[in-house]
Design an enzyme around this catalytic site. Structure first.
Site, PDB file in Angstrom:
ATOM      1  CG  HIS A 265      -3.672   6.196   6.308  1.00 63.43           C
ATOM      2  ND1 HIS A 265      -4.877   5.519   6.205  1.00 63.43           N
ATOM      3  CD2 HIS A 265      -2.768   5.308   6.749  1.00 63.43           C
ATOM      4  CE1 HIS A 265      -4.699   4.263   6.561  1.00 63.43           C
ATOM      5  NE2 HIS A 265      -3.424   4.100   6.909  1.00 63.43           N
TER       6      HIS A 265
ATOM      7  CD  GLU B 162       1.811   0.305   9.182  1.00 63.41           C
ATOM      8  OE1 GLU B 162       2.847   0.439   9.878  1.00 63.41           O
ATOM      9  OE2 GLU B 162       0.664   0.487   9.624  1.00 63.41           O
TER      10      GLU B 162
END
Length: 179
Positions: free
Chosen positions: A10, A83
């Site tokens: 990202h 994550e």
């Protein structure tokens, strides 16, 4: 037959710039991150991409939207690309997280998960790809745990070794998933 996987992180978030480890918090792209996401779209526009898979956390979703909006390439959100969950420590200072992450290779963060659990979660995502995407090229937008999953599952790098390295951002990594 193989699946070519192009991994992209990202783009830069406000938390990255403030030195916070976002974990499972949504995060938001910074101005720099929005520019990086648009550049990602330009970089991958002519790449024969069949689909984009991204973590369902806001920072990854924003990256995918800015990069691929209007391209006609389907963008699919998958929670398994998230994550590592730092649990009660989501949002902690990044320096603190990096200093103590080896302690959480197999021991979950309080109220969260271990790094090995995060990698195992990502491996379940990889196991589902061949049924639909064999012989195709896809983009995966995720986080550190996502890249560690790819390095561990597809290149055989032990998770312990990955923890010892700096993440080392760059514009994309390529992997092959043999089906």
């Amino acid at each position: 037959m193989s699946i070519e996987i192009v991994f992209e992180t990202h783009s830069t978030t406000e938390d990255n710039e403030a030195g916070r480890a976002t974990g499972w918090l949504p995060g938001r792209l910074s101005e720099q991150g929005r520019a990086q996401a648009r550049e990602l779209g330009r970089r991958r526009a002519q790449g024969g991409i069949a689909a984009v898979f991204c973590s369902d956390l806001r920072r990854a979703v924003q990256t995918a939207q800015l990069a691929f909006d209007g391209s006609g390439v389907p963008v699919l959100h998958d929670w398994r690309l998230r994550e590592c969950d730092y649990g009660e420590l989501n949002g902690m200072p990044a320096a603190e997280m990096h200093a103590g992450r080896r302690d959480h290779l197999d021991v979950p963060y309080p109220g969260g998960e271990s790094w090995r659990q995060a990698v195992t979660r990502g491996e379940r995502f990889l196991a589902d790809l061949p049924s639909r995407w064999a012989g195709r090229r896809i983009v995966v937008i995720g986080h550190v745990a996502t890249r560690w999953t790819l390095d561990h599952a597809l290149r055989g790098v032990p998770v312990e070794d990955l923890m010892a390295e700096d993440f080392g951002w760059r514009p994309g990594w390529s992997y092959m998933l043999d089906t």
